[in-house]
Design a protein around this motif. Structure first.
Motif, PDB file in Angstrom:
ATOM      1  N   SER A  48      66.452  83.444 -36.914  1.00  0.00           N
ATOM      2  CA  SER A  48      66.019  82.409 -37.734  1.00  0.00           C
ATOM      3  C   SER A  48      67.282  81.353 -37.799  1.00  0.00           C
ATOM      4  O   SER A  48      66.728  80.161 -37.718  1.00  0.00           O
ATOM      5  N   THR A  49      68.432  81.913 -37.748  1.00  0.00           N
ATOM      6  CA  THR A  49      69.490  80.849 -37.452  1.00  0.00           C
ATOM      7  C   THR A  49      69.324  79.947 -36.024  1.00  0.00           C
ATOM      8  O   THR A  49      69.479  78.699 -36.004  1.00  0.00           O
ATOM      9  N   GLY A  50      68.911  80.836 -35.149  1.00  0.00           N
ATOM     10  CA  GLY A  50      68.762  80.179 -33.723  1.00  0.00           C
ATOM     11  C   GLY A  50      67.742  79.118 -33.941  1.00  0.00           C
ATOM     12  O   GLY A  50      67.558  77.927 -33.407  1.00  0.00           O
ATOM     13  N   PHE A  51      66.559  79.342 -34.666  1.00  0.00           N
ATOM     14  CA  PHE A  51      65.197  78.755 -34.885  1.00  0.00           C
ATOM     15  C   PHE A  51      66.003  77.256 -35.756  1.00  0.00           C
ATOM     16  O   PHE A  51      65.566  76.191 -35.056  1.00  0.00           O
ATOM     17  N   THR A  52      66.468  77.334 -36.488  1.00  0.00           N
ATOM     18  CA  THR A  52      66.936  76.006 -37.412  1.00  0.00           C
ATOM     19  C   THR A  52      67.945  75.243 -36.541  1.00  0.00           C
ATOM     20  O   THR A  52      67.765  73.981 -36.568  1.00  0.00           O
ATOM     21  N   VAL A  53      68.979  75.852 -36.009  1.00  0.00           N
ATOM     22  CA  VAL A  53      69.872  75.126 -35.001  1.00  0.00           C
ATOM     23  C   VAL A  53      68.968  74.351 -33.977  1.00  0.00           C
ATOM     24  O   VAL A  53      69.296  73.375 -33.719  1.00  0.00           O
ATOM     25  N   GLY A  54      68.040  75.010 -33.311  1.00  0.00           N
ATOM     26  CA  GLY A  54      67.358  74.300 -32.352  1.00  0.00           C
ATOM     27  C   GLY A  54      66.579  73.148 -33.068  1.00  0.00           C
ATOM     28  O   GLY A  54      66.670  72.146 -32.165  1.00  0.00           O
ATOM     29  N   HIS A  55      65.951  73.248 -34.006  1.00  0.00           N
ATOM     30  CA  HIS A  55      65.019  71.878 -34.530  1.00  0.00           C
ATOM     31  C   HIS A  55      66.326  70.941 -34.966  1.00  0.00           C
ATOM     32  O   HIS A  55      65.667  69.893 -34.877  1.00  0.00           O
ATOM     33  N   ALA A  56      67.309  71.331 -35.378  1.00  0.00           N
ATOM     34  CA  ALA A  56      68.115  70.258 -35.918  1.00  0.00           C
ATOM     35  C   ALA A  56      68.916  69.622 -34.429  1.00  0.00           C
ATOM     36  O   ALA A  56      69.108  68.473 -34.521  1.00  0.00           O
ATOM     37  N   ALA A  57      69.180  70.458 -33.461  1.00  0.00           N
ATOM     38  CA  ALA A  57      69.422  69.896 -32.148  1.00  0.00           C
ATOM     39  C   ALA A  57      68.530  68.966 -31.637  1.00  0.00           C
ATOM     40  O   ALA A  57      68.616  67.799 -30.932  1.00  0.00           O
ATOM     41  N   ALA A  58      67.228  69.213 -31.940  1.00  0.00           N
ATOM     42  CA  ALA A  58      66.009  68.533 -31.332  1.00  0.00           C
ATOM     43  C   ALA A  58      66.045  67.006 -32.328  1.00  0.00           C
ATOM     44  O   ALA A  58      65.960  66.068 -31.443  1.00  0.00           O
ATOM     45  N   THR A  59      66.276  67.128 -33.354  1.00  0.00           N
ATOM     46  CA  THR A  59      66.266  65.761 -34.070  1.00  0.00           C
ATOM     47  C   THR A  59      67.561  65.051 -33.801  1.00  0.00           C
ATOM     48  O   THR A  59      67.364  63.820 -33.677  1.00  0.00           O
ATOM     49  N   VAL A  60      68.720  65.570 -33.605  1.00  0.00           N
ATOM     50  CA  VAL A  60      69.824  64.877 -33.133  1.00  0.00           C
ATOM     51  C   VAL A  60      69.526  64.268 -31.866  1.00  0.00           C
ATOM     52  O   VAL A  60      70.202  63.175 -31.261  1.00  0.00           O
ATOM     53  N   THR A  61      69.095  64.915 -30.818  1.00  0.00           N
ATOM     54  CA  THR A  61      68.709  64.546 -29.561  1.00  0.00           C
ATOM     55  C   THR A  61      67.941  63.327 -29.436  1.00  0.00           C
ATOM     56  O   THR A  61      68.119  62.293 -28.791  1.00  0.00           O
ATOM     57  N   TRP A  62      66.779  63.394 -30.472  1.00  0.00           N
ATOM     58  CA  TRP A  62      66.085  62.438 -30.258  1.00  0.00           C
ATOM     59  C   TRP A  62      66.569  61.012 -30.737  1.00  0.00           C
ATOM     60  O   TRP A  62      66.400  59.942 -30.418  1.00  0.00           O
ATOM     61  N   MET A  63      67.660  61.114 -31.742  1.00  0.00           N
ATOM     62  CA  MET A  63      68.361  59.963 -32.258  1.00  0.00           C
ATOM     63  C   MET A  63      69.472  59.325 -31.259  1.00  0.00           C
ATOM     64  O   MET A  63      69.575  58.172 -31.263  1.00  0.00           O
TER      65      MET A  63
END
Length: 623
Positions: free
Chosen positions: A531-546
């Motif tokens: 679960s932690t890895g899942f949330t970290v991945g989505h947060a990283a995706a948002t930051v990468t898009w930005m």
């Protein structure tokens, strides 16, 4: 309008009406004069010899419409004269019914008689076997004698027609029907000898059948008679399974012989009806055999060999036919039908054989499409190139689906699509680009399960994350190659380019997010914190898009030709990043990860805004 103008308008209308009335009167007078002359012409009275000149009767006069002065026409002026009345066209004779036209009744009777005679021969052979009439030798001999007699009579009549001294001499329908019946009967006799009685082996029977077909179809080519070729091929092809009383690979081989020899009989002129008549029977035979034959049997292998030979030959013959006449669309139809025949013939085979056959067919068809679209073999008509390319693409997709392990089917389709796009970009062929677009759509539909799976923690836990990472990377590569292929293509409209750019952006964003989430979730699964890895991945995706949006916004300040597009893309990506942050991350993420995502994204927005303002000011000062 003044009164004088109104008077002039009325005078002009009156003059036009009088002109029309006098034209009708002149026409009636002309017709009456001709009727009077026709009535007086048959009456001939002998006259005594005249000693002086005989006065000739004055020709009939035709009343001429008097001139009617118009508003701009003075009485007696040359412009006031009435033009001569044109002669009336002759009345069209009523069309004769078809049964009174030359040769129509003869052709109808000849064709009907040929069909009935062929059916009678086939039924006689079948009934003789079922009831034990005569012996096999007597049946074959009787069939051969009847066929030879019919061919001899037809050839004699046809040669007599050709020697007849008349303009445009052609062979009549009756000799054509006799020869067609005889050749078809002889062909069916060979089918009975081979597939029915086993007098000769398949190889010998096929050689005899080829010789008979070439002999009969040689007359069709010499007489320039498509009817002879159609009757011969159609009759023999339809009745061959009836005579053999089975649908073995030998019967399909006999139909393939007819298919190949009939193309030669067509000569250099497009023969659409003959093309369909020669291709459809062997295609239907392969379709039926794929349903009835046992897997991995002798008949299945034989039908597959027949399908391969027919496809290879049709690629060559269709290329030659379209090279002669670009409008010969039926050549492309023949190629499509034979490709379908090969595809269905490969379905009953085992997995390795089926995959190899489909991959080989795809390679042949795609190479043919590429070779026919450029020199030295091409370029030929687009319909043949598109047909070969589409058939090759479908065969390649089927080969991947059939041969790849289930978890790597999407991987194989993505690699196939990337290869298609690479060829399209290097050749700059619009047809190849269209086919590559179709393959890309199929590949992306197969890949779509990966981004859907990583939308929730539960979906990510039960998903093949390693394959998702690999396929997402390939999807990103597909985007890059696709953008390059579209930019290399000349003549595309701006709407098409915008659509390609939009699809590329959407796919690239989804692929990057899927890959990041899959990597993070896979790492979290290894350490026991999925679960932690899942949330970290989505947060990283948002930051990468930005981060990508910031880079685009700063690059959009350049004075390059695409700066406007880059700037708009950066603004759009910024909006998508913020939308993902509030619409998805806010509810899907939790704890410190969500806070970090908001903080980092906000700082990136502030930094981007500051850097953008400074860059804009420098650009204004240096302008």
């Amino acid at each position: 309008m003044s009164n004088r103008t109104a008077v002039h308008q009325l005078e002009a209308d009156f003059a036009d009406a009088m002109q029309r009335l006098y034209t009708v009167g002149n026409g009636l007078a002309h017709l009456r004069t001709e009727l009077d002359l026709e009535e007086a012409r048959p009456v001939t009275v002998p006259q005594p010899l005249a000693t002086g000149p005989v006065p000739r009767p004055a020709p009939p006069t035709t009343p001429v419409a008097p001139a009617v002065p118009g508003p701009d026409m003075a009485p007696g002026s040359p412009s006031a004269t009435v033009p001569p009345v044109p002669p009336f066209p002759p009345l069209a004779e009523p069309a004769e019914p078809w049964y009174r036209r030359e040769g129509r009744v003869t052709a109808a009777l000849a064709v009907t008689g040929a069909v009935i005679t062929m059916a009678g021969v086939a039924m006689l052979l079948v009934l003789a076997v079922q009831h034990g009439w005569f012996g096999p030798v007597a049946r074959v001999t009787a069939g051969g004698v009847l066929a030879g007699l019919l061919v001899a009579l037809g050839v004699r009549g046809g040669e007599t027609d050709l020697r007849t001294p008349r303009v445009g001499a052609r062979v009549g329908s009756a000799p054509v029907a006799l020869v067609a019946t005889g050749v078809a009967a002889a062909y069916l006799d060979v089918v009975a000898m081979t597939a029915g009685y086993g007098f000769v082996g398949p190889a010998v029977g096929l050689v005899l059948a080829g010789a008979l077909a070439l002999g009969g179809l040689h007359l069709a080519r010499r007489w320039d008679s498509e009817l002879l070729a159609v009757l011969t091929v159609g009759g023999a092809a339809v009745l061959a399974p009836v005579v053999a009383q089975d649908l073995t690979w030998v019967v399909s081989a006999f139909l393939a012989v007819l298919c190949l020899t009939a193309w030669w009989a067509g000569g250099t002129t497009p023969r659409p009806v003959l093309t369909l008549v020669r291709v459809l029977p062997v295609t239907f035979s392969l379709l039926a055999a794929s349903v009835l034959s046992a897997p991995e049997g002798v008949d299945t292998t034989g039908h597959l060999v027949v399908a391969v030979v027919v496809l290879l030959a049709t690629v060559v013959t269709s290329a030659v036919s379209v090279g002669r006449s670009a409008s010969d669309v039926t050549a492309s139809v023949a190629l499509a039908l034979t490709a379908v025949g090969l595809g269905v013939s490969a379905m009953p085979m085992g997995e390795p054989t089926r995959t190899l056959v489909l991959a080989g067919a795809a390679a042949v068809l795609l190479l043919a499409a590429t070779a026919l679209s450029r020199r030295p073999l091409g370029p030929v008509a687009t319909h043949l190139v598109a047909t070969a390319g589409a058939a090759g693409t479908v065969a390649a997709v089927l080969a991947v689906v059939s041969g790849a392990p289930e978890r790597f089917i999407g991987t194989g389709l993505l690699l196939l699509a990337i290869g298609h796009l690479a060829v399209a970009g290097s050749t700059r062929a619009r047809t190849t680009l269209s086919l590559a677009g179709g393959a890309s759509v199929v590949a992306l539909l197969a890949w779509l399960g990966h981004p859907v799976a990583v939308l929730t923690v539960r979906g990510a836990l039960g998903h093949d994350l390693a394959t998702g990472i690999l396929d997402s990377v390939l999807a990103g590569g597909l985007v890059v190659v696709g953008v390059w292929a579209v930019s290399a293509q000349r003549g595309l409209t701006e709407d098409v380019r915008r659509l390609a750019a939009f699809v590329a952006w959407v796919t690239g964003l989804a692929a990057s997010a899927t890959a990041l989430v899959s990597v993070a979730a896979l790492v979290g699964e290894r350490v026991g914190a999925t679960s932690t890895g899942f949330t970290v991945g989505h947060a990283a995706a948002t930051v990468t898009w930005m981060l990508a949006a910031a880079w685009l916004l700063l690059r959009g300040l350049d004075r390059s030709g695409d700066s406007d597009l880059v700037l708009r893309s950066g603004l759009l990506l910024s909006g998508l990043s913020v939308a993902k942050l509030f619409l998805y991350d806010l509810s899907a993420l939790s704890g410190i990860v969500r806070s970090v995502a908001f903080i980092v994204t906000g700082l990136l927005l502030l930094a981007t805004g500051t850097m953008y303002a400074r860059a804009w000011e420098r650009r204004r000062l240096t302008a």
